[in-house]
Motif scaffolding. Structure first.
Motif, PDB file in Angstrom:
ATOM      1  N   ASN A  14       0.809  -1.223  -0.073  1.00 15.25           N
ATOM      2  CA  ASN A  14      -0.089  -0.100  -0.171  1.00 15.25           C
ATOM      3  C   ASN A  14       0.705   1.173  -0.009  1.00 15.25           C
ATOM      4  O   ASN A  14       1.817   1.376   0.802  1.00 15.25           O
ATOM      5  N   ARG A  15       0.493   2.219  -0.845  1.00  9.79           N
ATOM      6  CA  ARG A  15       1.255   3.510  -0.869  1.00  9.79           C
ATOM      7  C   ARG A  15       0.162   4.671  -0.673  1.00  9.79           C
ATOM      8  O   ARG A  15      -0.564   4.814  -1.677  1.00  9.79           O
ATOM      9  N   ASP A  16       0.734   5.524   0.238  1.00  7.53           N
ATOM     10  CA  ASP A  16      -0.027   6.775   0.303  1.00  7.53           C
ATOM     11  C   ASP A  16      -1.371   6.635   0.068  1.00  7.53           C
ATOM     12  O   ASP A  16      -1.857   7.428  -0.881  1.00  7.53           O
ATOM     13  N   ILE A  17      -2.334   5.847   0.832  1.00 11.90           N
ATOM     14  CA  ILE A  17      -3.539   5.612   0.734  1.00 11.90           C
ATOM     15  C   ILE A  17      -4.530   6.685   1.512  1.00 11.90           C
ATOM     16  O   ILE A  17      -4.270   6.560   2.530  1.00 11.90           O
ATOM     17  N   THR A  18      -5.293   7.393   0.849  1.00 12.15           N
ATOM     18  CA  THR A  18      -6.181   8.266   1.246  1.00 12.15           C
ATOM     19  C   THR A  18      -7.805   7.645   1.203  1.00 12.15           C
ATOM     20  O   THR A  18      -8.103   7.732  -0.112  1.00 12.15           O
ATOM     21  N   ILE A  19      -8.523   7.279   2.004  1.00  9.47           N
ATOM     22  CA  ILE A  19      -9.892   6.784   1.722  1.00  9.47           C
ATOM     23  C   ILE A  19     -10.977   7.514   3.060  1.00  9.47           C
ATOM     24  O   ILE A  19     -10.251   7.459   4.116  1.00  9.47           O
ATOM     25  N   GLN A  20     -11.887   7.514   2.589  1.00  8.58           N
ATOM     26  CA  GLN A  20     -12.896   8.327   3.665  1.00  8.58           C
ATOM     27  C   GLN A  20     -14.054   7.465   3.652  1.00  8.58           C
ATOM     28  O   GLN A  20     -14.683   7.569   2.400  1.00  8.58           O
ATOM     29  N   VAL A  21     -14.982   7.188   4.437  1.00 11.86           N
ATOM     30  CA  VAL A  21     -16.075   6.535   4.487  1.00 11.86           C
ATOM     31  C   VAL A  21     -17.057   7.186   5.512  1.00 11.86           C
ATOM     32  O   VAL A  21     -16.694   7.228   6.856  1.00 11.86           O
ATOM     33  N   ARG A  22     -17.962   7.712   5.092  1.00 13.25           N
ATOM     34  CA  ARG A  22     -18.994   8.410   5.948  1.00 13.25           C
ATOM     35  C   ARG A  22     -20.268   7.353   6.471  1.00 13.25           C
ATOM     36  O   ARG A  22     -20.239   6.275   5.824  1.00 13.25           O
ATOM     37  N   ARG A  23     -20.832   7.716   7.401  1.00 10.07           N
ATOM     38  CA  ARG A  23     -22.154   6.693   7.942  1.00 10.07           C
ATOM     39  C   ARG A  23     -23.086   6.369   6.858  1.00 10.07           C
ATOM     40  O   ARG A  23     -23.432   7.380   6.192  1.00 10.07           O
ATOM     41  N   GLY A  24     -23.223   5.396   6.721  1.00  7.84           N
ATOM     42  CA  GLY A  24     -24.307   4.743   5.930  1.00  7.84           C
ATOM     43  C   GLY A  24     -24.049   4.610   4.557  1.00  7.84           C
ATOM     44  O   GLY A  24     -24.725   4.389   3.532  1.00  7.84           O
TER      45      GLY A  24
ATOM     46  N   HIS B 116      -1.509  -1.241  -8.139  1.00  3.81           N
ATOM     47  CA  HIS B 116       0.235  -1.118  -7.401  1.00  3.81           C
ATOM     48  C   HIS B 116       0.154  -0.572  -6.128  1.00  3.81           C
ATOM     49  O   HIS B 116       0.906  -0.029  -5.825  1.00  3.81           O
ATOM     50  N   GLY B 117      -0.975  -1.020  -5.400  1.00  2.00           N
ATOM     51  CA  GLY B 117      -1.036  -0.458  -3.941  1.00  2.00           C
ATOM     52  C   GLY B 117      -1.389   1.139  -3.964  1.00  2.00           C
ATOM     53  O   GLY B 117      -1.304   1.412  -2.658  1.00  2.00           O
ATOM     54  N   ALA B 118      -1.519   1.783  -4.835  1.00  2.00           N
ATOM     55  CA  ALA B 118      -2.070   3.020  -4.775  1.00  2.00           C
ATOM     56  C   ALA B 118      -3.498   3.242  -5.192  1.00  2.00           C
ATOM     57  O   ALA B 118      -3.982   2.549  -6.004  1.00  2.00           O
ATOM     58  N   VAL B 119      -4.442   4.377  -4.632  1.00  2.00           N
ATOM     59  CA  VAL B 119      -5.605   4.653  -5.024  1.00  2.00           C
ATOM     60  C   VAL B 119      -5.209   5.556  -6.671  1.00  2.00           C
ATOM     61  O   VAL B 119      -4.674   6.391  -6.351  1.00  2.00           O
ATOM     62  N   VAL B 120      -5.598   4.825  -7.523  1.00  7.08           N
ATOM     63  CA  VAL B 120      -5.603   5.298  -8.802  1.00  7.08           C
ATOM     64  C   VAL B 120      -6.786   6.053  -9.470  1.00  7.08           C
ATOM     65  O   VAL B 120      -6.704   6.511 -10.394  1.00  7.08           O
ATOM     66  N   GLY B 121      -7.968   5.900  -8.719  1.00  4.67           N
ATOM     67  CA  GLY B 121      -9.228   6.204  -9.432  1.00  4.67           C
ATOM     68  C   GLY B 121     -10.240   6.462  -8.457  1.00  4.67           C
ATOM     69  O   GLY B 121     -10.071   5.700  -7.286  1.00  4.67           O
TER      70      GLY B 121
END
Lengths: 516, 331
Positions: free
Chosen positions: A33-43, A229-234
């Motif tokens: 994993n490299r420099d992954i930024t992800i957000q999830v909101r309730r519901g 390859h471990g990163a968020v690309v889209g």
């Protein structure tokens, strides 16, 4: 990238439930994993898409505390203290349904549900009665029927998964992680699961799910992240105008053909004739029970069915790996009913086995040796009992190019390849000797989209080269798009033969489930 | 009473055996009593040792080092008692020896993930070497192990004299350990966790259970029972220590564990059966019904082991994760 439309939950802008910032994780030299930024909101229902080895499971395992990130933060409901272990994750409202069910097969549903947070009557004595009550209550609440007193190993996979989900829900989850939840389900069970997911999200539970199946993403997800390859690309925050082709392109990084291009089949004479075959499984039960089928040269016959309906035993019997109880199998005019795998191969049967790690490859051997695994004692790979390494190497180099096997060299061990490349080694070996019959069992299981496309094209090429192809797969999409003729297996025998061009998915699903 | 309907075969077998035993008793009271007493004496160390195997394998660790644990404990217990002049010190040292070797096996196979069979073999070889090297002939125990009669129960015909009169420390321990472990394994939190760790450790791990720690604790503490089994041999069974005196009992215990399907109560019954087979051999010889070399009769339990393993193969199922070290994150 578009502005995130904040989903609302009961009219209130949703609380940020999971916020991952700059997360990286390496295993030795491999950066998972490299420099992954992800957000999830309730519901929200958020899908994680990506090829094999893109780092999706690594990512969710870090959310669940099974492995620890090297850098970056995971913030859950505003609390960014690192997650110590699964126990900590559970306490903070995270539940996870693993790809391989984490259920003890010899224990009952109730016992599995309480494992790790047992209800006791004091003195460490288990209170199974209250566990049973809890199972019944949860099962009623979520509309997932299970019997608390049945042992897990006696349950079909679909029900086992219900138990897994209930187990996760029994601990007041805010965030439910599902790692490839539909891989083993029938189309009906999948629809049922997707429905449950929507209900949970409506009730305020956030869901992060990993899948390879693009259709499911579009059916149920609010948003999706694509990893490569471990990163968020889209990232897609609005899936209403997205197509499966768009998603596939994001995953692979180039345009992918999801439909298999093929001309109509030109079937010739019968190559394989199976008549009233009976084969037992490892538990000594009749798994293949009166199976009859013919496959002609130049056609692909697909066998669709839910796993565990005799497909494995059927293929193993045809490959000479399993004893036939009664019935017969003829390859043209050669009787293969009592043949062993060596004889079967030399009679002209190519076999891409379901379990490539166990039956397809020797992981410790080089790619070159794996490519001659069934021919190593034949000319030109051996002369007078002495191996001819030049010929072995030349063969490997040629096949590596032809089948696009991505490796550092042909001397690399097969075990170190990725799933897709391992499968290409097997496919290369089994197709390059121009078999009369090619048997492919789950040929694209655990294989990434790019390799799937390639393997499908090779199977069609084998057909066009005059081979008879028997395709056994639990992937309905795969069987539908590749087959020229489709047979549905249930309870160890064919329950229907259909034309894949006109067949109806729900109809096939019903047949697969034994409803006919 | 639902328990009886659920366990028809067990209850049936128990009733059958009791009827047969009492029939025998009414035909020949003296012979029956002495044969059953012999069987039980033979079974005591096997019961204790089989419990060591059950706990280990239910936790996912194969313990073929029971033989070595018993041997060192027999040695330690005997000489500690002889030199200190206290039987209690002997028993405690025997238990301690078993505990330490249990810890050795646990550490090598769980922490270091050494091959469990090899770890056990190492233990057995070291045990044979040490006990032979430091062996001193001519030592004696300070006295006989104390025994007592259980009031009322010892008056029951046949069962009384066999199980409840002249009861010693080790016999008591064997009975209590079997009952307690059976209960704990199937009705407590510890048991549920232990079984999950031995069957499917990754499920236990994801449920927040510390797999390594539970295995370490279980295998180490089970060593105490191996210590008692060993101490029995040199302090109660024969009142002397001889080189290699365990004579394969540690391995017999594993066969008993398998025959008992990894269940303590059944394993206890299996140990009694082994004892009774041995008793039959002795009796037949004493009655001059068979006249072969006594060594040949002595092999009966071992032949029985072979038969058990051959018959059991494929019928009973070992805990799913037996022999596999657990690596966190491996799914």
């Amino acid at each position: 990238m578009t502005e995130v439309t904040t989903p609302t939950y009961r009219g209130v802008p949703n609380e940020m439930l999971l916020d991952i910032q700059g997360l990286s994780k390496s295993f030795g030299k491999v950066q998972a994993n490299r420099d992954i930024t992800i957000q999830v909101r309730r519901g929200e229902i958020v899908a994680l898409l990506g090829e094999n080895g893109a780092g999706k499971s690594t990512l969710v395992n870090q959310i669940f505390g099974l492995i620890k990130p090297d850098t970056g933060t995971v913030t859950i409901k505003g609390d960014s203290t690192p997650i110590k272990d699964p126990r900590d994750a559970i306490a903070r409202g995270i539940g996870m349904v693993h790809q391989h069910f984490q259920l003890v097969p010899v224990m009952t549903v109730a016992e599995n549900m309480i494992l790790g947070h047992e209800s006791t009557r004091g003195g460490g004595i288990l209170d199974l009665e209250s566990a049973r009550k809890m199972v019944r209550r949860l099962s009623e609440k979520h509309g997932l029927a299970v019997d608390p007193d049945v042992e897990i190993e006696d349950l079909p996979v679909g029900t086992q998964q219900r138990v897994e989900i209930l187990k996760a829900l029994s601990r007041d989850v805010d965030l439910l992680i599902l790692d490839e939840p539909t891989a083993v389900l029938t189309p009906q069970e999948t629809d049922e699961l997707l429905g449950v997911m929507k209900d949970l999200a409506n009730a305020g539970t956030s869901i992060v799910f990993i899948t390879h199946k693009l259709r499911e993403v579009l059916a149920v997800a609010d948003r999706t992240y694509v990893l490569r390859h471990g990163a968020v690309v889209g990232q897609s925050d609005d899936l209403t105008n997205t197509t499966t082709t768009d998603l596939a392109e994001m995953m692979v990084g180039r345009s992918v053909e999801l439909r298999v291009d093929k001309t109509p089949a030109q079937p010739a004479g019968v190559v394989l004739a199976v008549d009233d075959l009976h084969v037992k499984d490892d538990r000594n039960l009749m798994a293949v029970n009166g199976f009859s089928l013919t496959v002609r040269a130049g056609e692909i016959v697909g066998v669709a069915g839910v796993e565990g309906n005799g497909q494995r035993e059927l293929v193993e019997a045809l490959a000479g790996m399993r004893k036939v109880v009664s019935g017969s199998m003829m390859l043209e005019d050669l009787d293969l009913t009592k043949a062993n795998p060596y004889e079967t191969h030399h009679a002209g049967v190519g076999h891409v086995p379901e379990d490539r790690e166990k039956h397809g490859l020797v992981g410790a051997y080089s790619i070159a040796d794996n490519l001659v695994l069934n021919e190593f004692d034949q000319e030109p790979y051996a002369k007078n009992g002495v191996r001819q390494f030049d010929a072995v190497r030349a063969n490997a180099e040629a096949l590596r190019t032809e089948y696009d096997i991505r490796s550092a060299s042909i001397a690399q061990s097969a075990g170190s390849l990725s799933g897709g490349n391992k499968q290409k080694v097997v496919v290369a070996r089994e197709m390059s000797f121009k078999p009369k019959l090619l048997m492919a069992a789950q040929p694209t299981r655990g294989v990434d989209v790019g390799s799937i496309e390639f393997i499908h094209k090779q199977i069609v090429a084998a057909r066009d080269g005059g081979a008879a192809v028997l395709l056994v797969s639990a992937e309905l999409d795969e069987v539908l798009s590749l087959s020229d003729r489709l047979a549905v297996i249930h309870g160890g025998k064919i329950v229907a033969e259909l034309d894949p061009k006109t067949a109806d998915r729900t109809e096939i699903g019903r047949l697969m489930a034994g409803d006919h | 009473m639902s328990w009886i309907t659920k366990n028809k075969t067990t209850v049936g077998a128990f009733v059958g055996v009791m009827i047969a035993a009492y029939l025998f008793y009414f035909i020949s009271g003296v012979k029956a009593t002495s044969m059953f007493a012999y069987a039980w004496a033979y079974a005591i160390p096997l019961v204790l040792a089989a419990m060591v195997g059950v706990i280990g394998e239910r936790s996912g660790v194969v313990n073929i080092g029971i033989e070595g644990q018993m041997l060192v404990s027999a040695f330690g217990a005997f000489f500690a008692a002889a030199y200190s002049g206290s039987l209690l010190v002997g028993i405690l040292v025997g238990m301690g020896c078993g505990l330490i070797l249990g810890g050795f096996l646990a550490w090598t196979s769980v922490k270091w993930r050494m091959d469990q069979i090899i770890a056990g073999v190492v233990l057995n070889i070291v045990a044979t070497g040490i006990t032979s090297f430091y062996y001193k002939p001519g030592q004696q125990l300070p006295g006989l192990m104390p025994t007592w009669d259980v009031p009322i129960l010892s008056k029951i015909p046949l069962l009384g004299p066999v199980f409840f009169s002249g009861v010693g420390v080790f016999a008591t321990a064997a009975i209590l350990a079997t009952l307690a472990i059976h209960f704990a394994l199937f009705y407590t939190r510890w048991g549920l966790r232990t079984r999950s760790v031995g069957e499917y450790p990754s499920a236990a791990d994801t449920a927040g259970i510390n797999v390594e720690r539970l295995r370490l604790i279980n295998v180490t503490l089970a060593g105490i029972l191996a210590g008692m089994a060993g101490a029995y041999l040199s302090m109660d069974g024969s009142s002397s220590f001889e080189r290699g005196m365990t004579a394969g009992r540690g391995f017999l215990a594993l066969a008993i564990m398998i025959m008992g399907a990894w269940r303590p109560l059944r394993a206890g019954a299996a140990a009694l059966l082994f004892g009774f087979i041995s008793a039959i051999g002795n009796q037949l010889q004493a009655d001059k019904i068979i006249t072969v070399a006594p060594q040949l009769v002595g092999t009966l339990p071992y032949i029985m082991t072979l038969v058990v393993l051959a018959v059991a193969a494929g019928k009973v199922r070992a805990p799913g994760a037996v022999g596999q070290p657990f690596v966190k994150g491996d799914k």
